[in-house]
Design a protein around this motif. Structure first.
Motif, PDB file in Angstrom:
ATOM      1  N   ARG A  60      43.242  34.941 -25.240  1.00 32.23           N
ATOM      2  CA  ARG A  60      43.158  34.082 -24.043  1.00 32.23           C
ATOM      3  C   ARG A  60      44.181  32.958 -24.102  1.00 32.23           C
ATOM      4  NH1 ARG A  60      37.107  32.345 -23.659  1.00 32.23           N
ATOM      5  NH2 ARG A  60      38.269  30.418 -23.681  1.00 32.23           N
ATOM      6  N   VAL A  61      44.368  32.374 -25.289  1.00 35.42           N
ATOM      7  CA  VAL A  61      45.346  31.286 -25.441  1.00 35.42           C
ATOM      8  C   VAL A  61      46.747  31.820 -25.214  1.00 35.42           C
ATOM      9  CG1 VAL A  61      46.353  29.669 -27.094  1.00 35.42           C
ATOM     10  CG2 VAL A  61      43.886  29.932 -26.976  1.00 35.42           C
ATOM     11  N   TYR A  62      47.043  33.009 -25.753  1.00 35.42           N
ATOM     12  CA  TYR A  62      48.371  33.568 -25.576  1.00 35.42           C
ATOM     13  C   TYR A  62      48.646  33.891 -24.114  1.00 35.42           C
ATOM     14  CZ  TYR A  62      52.525  36.333 -26.004  1.00 35.42           C
ATOM     15  OH  TYR A  62      53.789  36.800 -25.842  1.00 35.42           O
ATOM     16  N   LYS A  63      47.641  34.410 -23.405  1.00 34.42           N
ATOM     17  CA  LYS A  63      47.820  34.714 -21.981  1.00 34.42           C
ATOM     18  C   LYS A  63      48.078  33.427 -21.194  1.00 34.42           C
ATOM     19  CE  LYS A  63      45.655  37.085 -18.129  1.00 34.42           C
ATOM     20  NZ  LYS A  63      44.482  37.794 -17.647  1.00 34.42           N
ATOM     21  N   ALA A  64      47.352  32.363 -21.494  1.00 37.05           N
ATOM     22  CA  ALA A  64      47.576  31.089 -20.814  1.00 37.05           C
ATOM     23  C   ALA A  64      48.970  30.550 -21.126  1.00 37.05           C
ATOM     24  CB  ALA A  64      46.516  30.077 -21.237  1.00 37.05           C
ATOM     25  N   LEU A  65      49.415  30.732 -22.359  1.00 32.25           N
ATOM     26  CA  LEU A  65      50.745  30.290 -22.755  1.00 32.25           C
ATOM     27  C   LEU A  65      51.825  31.059 -21.994  1.00 32.25           C
ATOM     28  CD1 LEU A  65      52.485  28.596 -24.651  1.00 32.25           C
ATOM     29  CD2 LEU A  65      52.243  30.402 -26.346  1.00 32.25           C
ATOM     30  N   ARG A  66      51.660  32.364 -21.861  1.00 28.95           N
ATOM     31  CA  ARG A  66      52.615  33.168 -21.091  1.00 28.95           C
ATOM     32  C   ARG A  66      52.675  32.714 -19.647  1.00 28.95           C
ATOM     33  NH1 ARG A  66      50.390  38.702 -22.802  1.00 28.95           N
ATOM     34  NH2 ARG A  66      49.496  38.414 -20.758  1.00 28.95           N
ATOM     35  N   ASN A  67      51.515  32.437 -19.049  1.00 29.36           N
ATOM     36  CA  ASN A  67      51.488  31.993 -17.661  1.00 29.36           C
ATOM     37  C   ASN A  67      52.179  30.645 -17.498  1.00 29.36           C
ATOM     38  OD1 ASN A  67      50.090  34.286 -16.953  1.00 29.36           O
ATOM     39  ND2 ASN A  67      48.090  33.296 -17.049  1.00 29.36           N
ATOM     40  N   GLN A  68      51.982  29.737 -18.461  1.00 31.76           N
ATOM     41  CA  GLN A  68      52.638  28.436 -18.403  1.00 31.76           C
ATOM     42  C   GLN A  68      54.159  28.588 -18.545  1.00 31.76           C
ATOM     43  OE1 GLN A  68      51.560  25.221 -18.019  1.00 31.76           O
ATOM     44  NE2 GLN A  68      49.499  25.910 -17.546  1.00 31.76           N
ATOM     45  N   LEU A  69      54.596  29.474 -19.436  1.00 30.74           N
ATOM     46  CA  LEU A  69      56.039  29.699 -19.604  1.00 30.74           C
ATOM     47  C   LEU A  69      56.652  30.298 -18.348  1.00 30.74           C
ATOM     48  CD1 LEU A  69      56.294  31.002 -23.255  1.00 30.74           C
ATOM     49  CD2 LEU A  69      57.085  28.815 -22.357  1.00 30.74           C
ATOM     50  N   ALA A  70      55.920  31.188 -17.704  1.00 34.20           N
ATOM     51  CA  ALA A  70      56.423  31.766 -16.458  1.00 34.20           C
ATOM     52  C   ALA A  70      56.564  30.689 -15.390  1.00 34.20           C
ATOM     53  CB  ALA A  70      55.500  32.881 -15.984  1.00 34.20           C
ATOM     54  N   ALA A  71      55.694  29.692 -15.426  1.00 37.31           N
ATOM     55  CA  ALA A  71      55.789  28.599 -14.450  1.00 37.31           C
ATOM     56  C   ALA A  71      56.983  27.688 -14.748  1.00 37.31           C
ATOM     57  CB  ALA A  71      54.499  27.789 -14.439  1.00 37.31           C
ATOM     58  N   VAL A  72      57.387  27.598 -16.014  1.00 42.51           N
ATOM     59  CA  VAL A  72      58.547  26.766 -16.371  1.00 42.51           C
ATOM     60  C   VAL A  72      59.816  27.361 -15.793  1.00 42.51           C
ATOM     61  CG1 VAL A  72      59.990  25.999 -18.303  1.00 42.51           C
ATOM     62  CG2 VAL A  72      57.516  25.772 -18.436  1.00 42.51           C
ATOM     63  N   LEU A  73      59.966  28.678 -15.916  1.00 40.07           N
ATOM     64  CA  LEU A  73      61.152  29.357 -15.391  1.00 40.07           C
ATOM     65  C   LEU A  73      60.849  29.873 -13.994  1.00 40.07           C
ATOM     66  CD1 LEU A  73      62.378  31.352 -18.489  1.00 40.07           C
ATOM     67  CD2 LEU A  73      63.247  29.212 -17.586  1.00 40.07           C
ATOM     68  N   THR A  74      61.168  29.089 -13.008  1.00 45.20           N
ATOM     69  CA  THR A  74      60.936  29.461 -11.610  1.00 45.20           C
ATOM     70  C   THR A  74      62.203  30.076 -11.033  1.00 45.20           C
ATOM     71  OG1 THR A  74      61.607  27.271 -10.851  1.00 45.20           O
ATOM     72  CG2 THR A  74      59.272  27.600 -11.342  1.00 45.20           C
ATOM     73  N   ASP A  75      62.223  30.300  -9.731  1.00 43.72           N
ATOM     74  CA  ASP A  75      63.411  30.850  -9.081  1.00 43.72           C
ATOM     75  C   ASP A  75      64.577  29.874  -9.151  1.00 43.72           C
ATOM     76  OD1 ASP A  75      62.067  33.146  -8.447  1.00 43.72           O
ATOM     77  OD2 ASP A  75      61.415  32.397  -6.486  1.00 43.72           O
ATOM     78  N   ASP A  76      64.287  28.569  -9.160  1.00 44.39           N
ATOM     79  CA  ASP A  76      65.344  27.564  -9.213  1.00 44.39           C
ATOM     80  C   ASP A  76      65.863  27.360 -10.627  1.00 44.39           C
ATOM     81  OD1 ASP A  76      64.884  27.236  -6.525  1.00 44.39           O
ATOM     82  OD2 ASP A  76      63.525  25.553  -6.812  1.00 44.39           O
ATOM     83  N   VAL A  77      64.979  27.417 -11.616  1.00 44.24           N
ATOM     84  CA  VAL A  77      65.347  27.183 -13.014  1.00 44.24           C
ATOM     85  C   VAL A  77      65.343  28.527 -13.727  1.00 44.24           C
ATOM     86  CG1 VAL A  77      64.738  25.990 -15.134  1.00 44.24           C
ATOM     87  CG2 VAL A  77      64.260  24.917 -12.939  1.00 44.24           C
ATOM     88  N   LEU A  78      66.534  29.037 -14.058  1.00 48.92           N
ATOM     89  CA  LEU A  78      66.631  30.341 -14.693  1.00 48.92           C
ATOM     90  C   LEU A  78      66.782  30.244 -16.205  1.00 48.92           C
ATOM     91  CD1 LEU A  78      68.980  32.117 -12.145  1.00 48.92           C
ATOM     92  CD2 LEU A  78      66.500  32.223 -12.296  1.00 48.92           C
ATOM     93  N   GLU A  79      66.981  29.034 -16.743  1.00 54.29           N
ATOM     94  CA  GLU A  79      67.173  28.867 -18.177  1.00 54.29           C
ATOM     95  C   GLU A  79      66.606  27.526 -18.615  1.00 54.29           C
ATOM     96  OE1 GLU A  79      70.876  28.419 -21.299  1.00 54.29           O
ATOM     97  OE2 GLU A  79      71.140  29.649 -19.520  1.00 54.29           O
ATOM     98  N   TRP A  80      65.984  27.510 -19.779  1.00 55.40           N
ATOM     99  CA  TRP A  80      65.486  26.272 -20.381  1.00 55.40           C
ATOM    100  C   TRP A  80      65.880  26.276 -21.845  1.00 55.40           C
ATOM    101  CZ3 TRP A  80      62.584  24.548 -24.394  1.00 55.40           C
ATOM    102  CH2 TRP A  80      62.201  23.210 -24.349  1.00 55.40           C
ATOM    103  N   GLU A  81      66.346  25.119 -22.332  1.00 56.14           N
ATOM    104  CA  GLU A  81      66.744  25.000 -23.729  1.00 56.14           C
ATOM    105  C   GLU A  81      66.313  23.642 -24.250  1.00 56.14           C
ATOM    106  OE1 GLU A  81      70.960  24.602 -25.929  1.00 56.14           O
ATOM    107  OE2 GLU A  81      70.705  26.422 -24.738  1.00 56.14           O
ATOM    108  N   GLY A  82      65.763  23.616 -25.453  1.00 59.72           N
ATOM    109  CA  GLY A  82      65.341  22.352 -26.050  1.00 59.72           C
ATOM    110  C   GLY A  82      64.581  22.588 -27.341  1.00 59.72           C
ATOM    111  N   ARG A  83      63.945  21.532 -27.830  1.00 60.55           N
ATOM    112  CA  ARG A  83      63.170  21.617 -29.066  1.00 60.55           C
ATOM    113  C   ARG A  83      61.776  22.145 -28.767  1.00 60.55           C
ATOM    114  NH1 ARG A  83      63.926  15.586 -30.701  1.00 60.55           N
ATOM    115  NH2 ARG A  83      61.919  15.757 -29.721  1.00 60.55           N
ATOM    116  N   ALA A  84      61.104  22.621 -29.810  1.00 51.66           N
ATOM    117  CA  ALA A  84      59.746  23.141 -29.655  1.00 51.66           C
ATOM    118  C   ALA A  84      58.800  22.036 -29.194  1.00 51.66           C
ATOM    119  CB  ALA A  84      59.269  23.749 -30.962  1.00 51.66           C
ATOM    120  N   SER A  85      58.985  20.827 -29.684  1.00 48.57           N
ATOM    121  CA  SER A  85      58.119  19.721 -29.265  1.00 48.57           C
ATOM    122  C   SER A  85      58.332  19.380 -27.789  1.00 48.57           C
ATOM    123  CB  SER A  85      58.364  18.497 -30.144  1.00 48.57           C
ATOM    124  OG  SER A  85      59.713  18.113 -30.086  1.00 48.57           O
ATOM    125  N   ASP A  86      59.562  19.521 -27.294  1.00 44.32           N
ATOM    126  CA  ASP A  86      59.820  19.297 -25.867  1.00 44.32           C
ATOM    127  C   ASP A  86      59.115  20.345 -25.010  1.00 44.32           C
ATOM    128  OD1 ASP A  86      61.467  17.207 -26.608  1.00 44.32           O
ATOM    129  OD2 ASP A  86      63.304  18.412 -26.503  1.00 44.32           O
TER     130      ASP A  86
END
Length: 140
Positions: A60-86
Motif C-alpha cells: 500500500r505504501v509503495y502504491k501511494a508512493l508511485r501515485n505521488q511520483l506520477a503527480a510530480v511529473l505532470t504534462d508540464d513537468v517532464l523531468e525532475w532532478e534533485g536530492r532524495a531529501s528534496d
C-alpha cells in the motif's frame, strides 16, 4: 451490550476527537496517511502527540508512493532532478529519504511499466542525485 474495543496495550479508548478540514487539507492528510502505511486514526494521534512515525514498507505504501511520483511529473513537468531529501519533502514530510530510495530502487521497473517514469539514482562526491523522467511515447 457490545464488547469494549481495546487497543494493543489493553487500553479502552472511548473519547472521540473530531475536527473539520477544507477539501485541500483533506487531500494533504490523506496523502500523508497513505505514505505512512498507518491507519488514519493512528497517524493523526501520533502527529498530534508528536510521536515518531516510522514508515513500514508494504504494497500500500509503495502504491501511494508511485501515485505521488506520477503527480510530480505532470504534462508540464517532464523531468525532475534533485536530492532524495528534496523529493521526500516534495512528496510529504512523513517518509524518510533512505526508505524512499530503497522503495524506488526495488520497484523502478513497475514505475516504468505503470506510469512511464524512468528513475535513476547516482551517488556523487557532493551527495546523491535522483532523476525522474517521463518516458517518451506515453499517451496517458
Amino acid at each position: 451490550m457490545s464488547a469494549k474495543n481495546r487497543d494493543e496495550h489493553n487500553r479502552w479508548r472511548n473519547i472521540t476527537v473530531g475536527f473539520r478540514v477544507s477539501p485541500e487539507e483533506n487531500e494533504q492528510i490523506n496523502a500523508a496517511v497513505a505514505l505512512s502505511g498507518l491507519p488514519k486514526q493512528e497517524y493523526c494521534y501520533r502527529r498530534c502527540l508528536n510521536w515518531d512515525i516510522v514508515v513500514q514498507g508494504n504494497p500500500r505504501v509503495y502504491k501511494a508512493l508511485r501515485n505521488q511520483l506520477a503527480a510530480v511529473l505532470t504534462d508540464d513537468v517532464l523531468e525532475w532532478e534533485g536530492r532524495a531529501s528534496d523529493l521526500a519533502a516534495l512528496l510529504q514530510d512523513s517518509i524518510q529519504p533512505n526508505l524512499l530510495i530503497r522503495k524506488l530502487n526495488v520497484g523502478k521497473e513497475k514505475l516504468a511499466q505503470l506510469y512511464s517514469i524512468s528513475y535513476t539514482y547516482k551517488r556523487t562526491k557532493t551527495g546523491s542525485l535522483v532523476r525522474l523522467n517521463r518516458i517518451e511515447g506515453d499517451d496517458r
